[in-house]
Write an enzyme that holds these catalytic residues in place. Structure first.
Site, PDB file in Angstrom:
ATOM      1  N   HIS A 157       0.817  -1.219   0.000  1.00  0.00           N
ATOM      2  CA  HIS A 157       0.000   0.000   0.000  1.00  0.00           C
ATOM      3  C   HIS A 157       0.845   1.261   0.000  1.00  0.00           C
ATOM      4  O   HIS A 157       0.331   2.351  -0.245  1.00  0.00           O
ATOM      5  CB  HIS A 157      -0.935  -0.012   1.217  1.00  0.00           C
ATOM      6  CG  HIS A 157      -2.023  -1.036   1.097  1.00  0.00           C
ATOM      7  ND1 HIS A 157      -3.322  -0.712   0.778  1.00  0.00           N
ATOM      8  CD2 HIS A 157      -1.997  -2.386   1.200  1.00  0.00           C
ATOM      9  CE1 HIS A 157      -4.049  -1.819   0.710  1.00  0.00           C
ATOM     10  NE2 HIS A 157      -3.264  -2.855   0.974  1.00  0.00           N
ATOM     11  N   ASP A 365       3.322   9.295  -0.666  1.00  0.00           N
ATOM     12  CA  ASP A 365       2.120   8.552  -0.304  1.00  0.00           C
ATOM     13  C   ASP A 365       1.925   7.458  -1.342  1.00  0.00           C
ATOM     14  O   ASP A 365       2.060   7.734  -2.537  1.00  0.00           O
ATOM     15  CB  ASP A 365       0.903   9.496  -0.322  1.00  0.00           C
ATOM     16  CG  ASP A 365      -0.062   9.224   0.817  1.00  0.00           C
ATOM     17  OD1 ASP A 365      -0.170   8.062   1.227  1.00  0.00           O
ATOM     18  OD2 ASP A 365      -0.716  10.182   1.278  1.00  0.00           O
TER      19      ASP A 365
HETATM   20  C1  GDG Z   1      -2.301   3.770   3.345  1.00  0.00           C
HETATM   21  C2  GDG Z   1      -1.274   4.445   2.416  1.00  0.00           C
HETATM   22  C3  GDG Z   1      -2.961   4.385   0.576  1.00  0.00           C
HETATM   23  C4  GDG Z   1      -8.809   9.926   8.075  1.00  0.00           C
HETATM   24  N1  GDG Z   1      -9.266  10.635   9.136  1.00  0.00           N
HETATM   25  C5  GDG Z   1     -10.488  10.143   9.405  1.00  0.00           C
HETATM   26  C6  GDG Z   1     -10.771   9.111   8.505  1.00  0.00           C
HETATM   27  N2  GDG Z   1      -9.729   9.011   7.712  1.00  0.00           N
HETATM   28  C7  GDG Z   1      -9.687   8.076   6.583  1.00  0.00           C
HETATM   29  C8  GDG Z   1      -9.744   8.818   5.261  1.00  0.00           C
HETATM   30  C9  GDG Z   1      -9.180   7.782   4.304  1.00  0.00           C
HETATM   31  C10 GDG Z   1      -8.182   7.067   5.209  1.00  0.00           C
HETATM   32  O1  GDG Z   1      -8.486   7.368   6.564  1.00  0.00           O
HETATM   33  C11 GDG Z   1      -6.759   7.533   4.946  1.00  0.00           C
HETATM   34  O2  GDG Z   1      -6.334   6.925   3.766  1.00  0.00           O
HETATM   35  P1  GDG Z   1      -5.076   7.438   2.944  1.00  0.00           P
HETATM   36  O3  GDG Z   1      -5.060   6.676   1.678  1.00  0.00           O
HETATM   37  O4  GDG Z   1      -5.220   8.897   2.733  1.00  0.00           O
HETATM   38  O5  GDG Z   1      -3.799   7.179   3.840  1.00  0.00           O
HETATM   39  P2  GDG Z   1      -3.173   6.008   4.820  1.00  0.00           P
HETATM   40  O6  GDG Z   1      -3.968   5.811   6.042  1.00  0.00           O
HETATM   41  O7  GDG Z   1      -1.759   6.433   5.037  1.00  0.00           O
HETATM   42  O8  GDG Z   1      -3.240   4.671   3.931  1.00  0.00           O
HETATM   43  C12 GDG Z   1      -1.987   5.274   1.353  1.00  0.00           C
HETATM   44  C13 GDG Z   1      -3.855   3.592   1.524  1.00  0.00           C
HETATM   45  O9  GDG Z   1      -3.097   2.891   2.507  1.00  0.00           O
HETATM   46  C14 GDG Z   1      -4.700   2.569   0.766  1.00  0.00           C
HETATM   47  O10 GDG Z   1      -3.901   1.747  -0.015  1.00  0.00           O
HETATM   48  O11 GDG Z   1      -3.791   5.214  -0.221  1.00  0.00           O
HETATM   49  O12 GDG Z   1      -1.061   5.834   0.464  1.00  0.00           O
HETATM   50  O13 GDG Z   1      -0.370   5.264   3.159  1.00  0.00           O
HETATM   51  O14 GDG Z   1     -10.158   6.873   3.895  1.00  0.00           O
HETATM   52  O15 GDG Z   1     -11.070   9.184   4.985  1.00  0.00           O
HETATM   53  N3  GDG Z   1     -11.923   8.407   8.509  1.00  0.00           N
HETATM   54  C15 GDG Z   1     -12.859   8.726   9.447  1.00  0.00           C
HETATM   55  N4  GDG Z   1     -12.645   9.734  10.362  1.00  0.00           N
HETATM   56  C16 GDG Z   1     -11.478  10.456  10.361  1.00  0.00           C
HETATM   57  O16 GDG Z   1     -11.322  11.371  11.167  1.00  0.00           O
HETATM   58  N5  GDG Z   1     -14.021   8.069   9.478  1.00  0.00           N
END
Ligand code: GDG
Length: 472
Positions: A157, A365
C-alpha cells in the site's frame, strides 16, 4: 469462485461503513471483502503475556474475520519497531528517521512465523491468499515452508523506494529474496513497480521479462501496478445521508461566507502537514486581501503515538498552527482550525463537500484515498478544486487536479490562490474528468484486477520434498 483469504497486520473493519475507520487499508479491504466469500485474518491489536496462537472468529460489518493476539514484545519489535520505525520511514524516503536494530528484524521474522502458523488451519486447497502491506513481506516464504501450495499474492500500500535508497536497509537482499515467494507482487503505481524491478535487475542481478515477470536465483514472480480506489458507490450513499447533509449545513453556517480549504490526514510525517501549514502562511502573507475571507480546516487524527517521530511531528504541528493563528487571527477570525480527532465517515463526506479546496500535499504517499474522497463528495453543479502533491500515487491518475510540489511553499500557495478564484466552467470540467476516474478505478476494480492477475499466474512450482508436503 475461489475463497479469498486476506491477511493484513491489523484487522479492523468498520462495524458500520457510515461511521468508517481511520486508515486507508481498513476501509479498502472491508469494501473489497464484503462481496467475496472469504476470511480476513490478522492481529487483533491486543497483546497477551504469552503467545497462544488462538484464533477468534467473528463477523464484523458483513466480513468474516479471524483474529489473533500477539505478545507485548511482538508489538514493540515488529509493529512499533521494524514496521513503523524501520520500513515505514525508509519506504517514505525518510532515511533520516529510519532506525535499524537487530531486535526489530528478529521480531519481524518471529511475528511473520506466528502469522503463518496461526493462519495455516484456515487455508483450504483452492483458496487464494492475498497478503497486504509492508508488515508481512516474508509471510509467503513462511507459508511455503509450511507446505502451502496455493497461489499467494502481495499488495504494497505504500511506495517502494528508489533502488539506491532501498539498499540502505540492512538485509535488503533477504527481504527481496523473501518477497519473491509470492506469485504476484502488486504496487500502487508504475513508479513503484519500476523502482522494484530496477533493484532486481541492476542491484540483485536478476532479469525482467516483457510480461512483467522477474527472475532471481531460481525464483519467479509476476509484478504489476494495481492502483487502489475508494468504494465510490458507498461514498455516493454517504454524501446523500442525513448526517452528511446536517454537517454540510452546519459547516456552511459556521464558515459565514468564507471559503474553506480542507485537509484530512492521519497525523503522520509523510503527509507533509508542517509544509502545508507553512504554505498556507505564505498564502496569507502574500495575499492580505484573503484575510478573514478564507480558513483552513485541518483534521489530523492521531496515529502510532508510541513512536517518537509521531510525538515530535504532533508537537511541531501544535506549535506551527499556534504561531500562525497567533500572528494572523482577529477577534472574529481564526485562520487555521486544527482538529486532532476523528469524525464519522458520513460526517467527513459533508465536510469535504463544504470545502472550496481539498488540500492533499503528502511528501510521499502510496496512493492517498482522501484525494479521491474529496472529489467523490463534490456537488456536480458547483464543485471544489483538488490541490494534489505530485508525490502521492494518486497524482498519476488525477491529472486534472492542480498538481504541486509539496516542498515548495510558493507553489502550493499559488495553487490554492488559483483554486480559490477558478471559474465555475473550469472547475466543472476538471471535476468531471476526475470523478470519472474515481468511479472507474474504484475499490472493486482494484480487487478484481488483482485477483484476476493472481489467478493468471502460473501454478506455483515446488522443488523440494519439504516444500511440497501438504499442510499439516
Ligand atoms: C495507506 C497508504 C494508501 C482519516 N481521518 C479520518 C478518517 N480518515 C480516513 C480517510 C481515508 C483514510 O483514513 C486515509 O487513507 P489514505 O489513503 O489517505 O492514507 P493512509 O492511512 O496512510 O493509507 C496510502 C492507503 O493505505 C490505501 O492503499 O492510499 O497511500 O499510506 O479513507 O477518509 N476516517 C474517518 N474519520 C477520520 O477522522 N471516518
Amino acid at each position: 469462485m475461489s475463497r479469498l483469504i486476506v491477511i493484513s497486520n491489523r484487522v479492523n473493519p468498520p462495524e458500520d461503513s457510515a461511521v468508517g475507520t481511520t486508515g486507508g487499508l481498513a476501509m479498502a479491504l472491508s469494501a473489497a471483502l464484503r462481496e467475496y466469500t472469504g476470511v480476513w485474518f490478522g492481529w487483533s491489536g491486543h497483546t497477551t503475556e504469552t503467545f497462544t496462537g488462538q484464533l477468534s472468529m467473528q463477523r464484523i460489518g458483513g466480513v468474516t474475520v479471524a483474529l489473533m493476539d500477539l505478545e507485548e514484545q511482538d508489538r514493540q519489535e515488529y509493529y512499533n519497531g521494524y514496521a513503523n520505525r524501520t520500513l515505514w520511514p525508509l519506504f517514505h524516503f525518510r532515511m533520516d528517521l529510519a532506525q535499524y536494530d537487530r531486535s526489530f528484524s528478529e521480531g519481524y521474522e518471529r511475528v511473520n512465523m506466528r502469522f503463518a502458523e496461526t493462519v495455516l488451519p484456515l487455508i483450504e486447497p483452492d483458496d487464494l491468499i492475498w497478503v497486504q502491506d509492508y508488515h508481512l513481506i516474508p509471510l509467503a516464504r513462511e507459508l511455503r515452508r509450511r507446505g502451502v501450495k496455493n497461489r499467494i499474492g502481495f499488495f504494497l500500500h505504500i511506495p517502494w523506494p528508489a533502488r539506491r535508497l532501498f539498499t540502505i536497509l540492512p538485509g535488503h537482499d533477504h527481504l527481496v529474496e523473501a518477497i519473491l515467494d509470492y506469485d504476484l507482487i502488486g504496487f500502487q503505481t508504475e513508479d513503484s513497480r519500476e523502482s522494484f524491478t530496477d533493484y532486481i535487475v541492476h542491484i540483485a542481478g536478476g532479469t525482467l521479462e516483457p510480461d512483467g515477470t522477474v527472475n532471481l536465483n531460481g525464483k519467479q514472480s509476476k509484478v504489476g501496478a494495481f492502483p487502489i480506489g475508494i468504494d465510490a458507490a458507498e461514498f455516493a450513499h454517504a454524501i446523500e445521508s442525513e448526517r452528511a447533509r446536517g454537517v454540510y449545513d452546519k459547516m456552511t453556517e459556521s464558515r459565514a461566507g468564507r471559503d474553506m480549504i480542507v485537509g484530512v490526514d492521519r497525523l503522520d510525517y509523510s503527509k507533509g502537514l508542517e509544509d502545508r501549514f507553512l504554505a498556507y502562511e505564505e498564502l496569507l502573507t502574500k495575499n492580505p486581501e484573503l484575510h478573514e475571507k478564507i480558513f483552513l480546516l485541518q483534521i489530523a487524527t492521531p496515529s502510532r503515538d508510541e513512536v517518537e517521530a509521531y510525538q515530535e511531528i504532533r508537537a511541531k504541528l501544535d506549535m506551527v498552527s499556534g504561531r500562525i493563528n497567533g500572528a494572523f487571527s482577529t477577534i472574529e477570525w481564526v485562520p487555521i482550525r486544527y482538529v486532532n480527532r476523528s469524525y464519522r465517515r458520513d460526517e467527513l463526506a459533508g465536510i469535504y463537500r463544504a470545502a472550496r479546496v481539498g488540500l492533499v500535499t503528502p511528501h510521499r504517499d502510496g496512493m492517498n484515498l482522501v484525494a479521491k474522497e474529496y472529489v467523490a463528495a463534490q456537488d456536480s453543479a458547483n464543485p471544489g478544486v483538488l490541490v494534489l502533491s505530485e508525490f502521492a500515487g494518486a497524482a498519476a491518475q488525477m491529472k486534472d487536479a492542480l498538481i504541486v510540489n509539496p516542498f515548495s511553499r510558493e507553489e502550493v500557495a499559488d495553487a490554492v490562490r488559483r483554486a480559490l478564484s477558478m471559474p465555475l466552467a473550469e472547475r466543472r470540467q476538471r471535476w468531471e474528468s476526475l470523478m470519472h476516474g474515481v468511479q472507474q478505478h474504484d475499490v472493486t476494480a482494484w480487487r478484481d484486477s488483482f485477483v484476476t492477475a493472481l489467478l493468471a499466474t502460473p501454478e506455483p512450482q515446488f522443488e523440494t520434498e519439504a516444500a511440497s508436503r501438504p499442510a499439516a
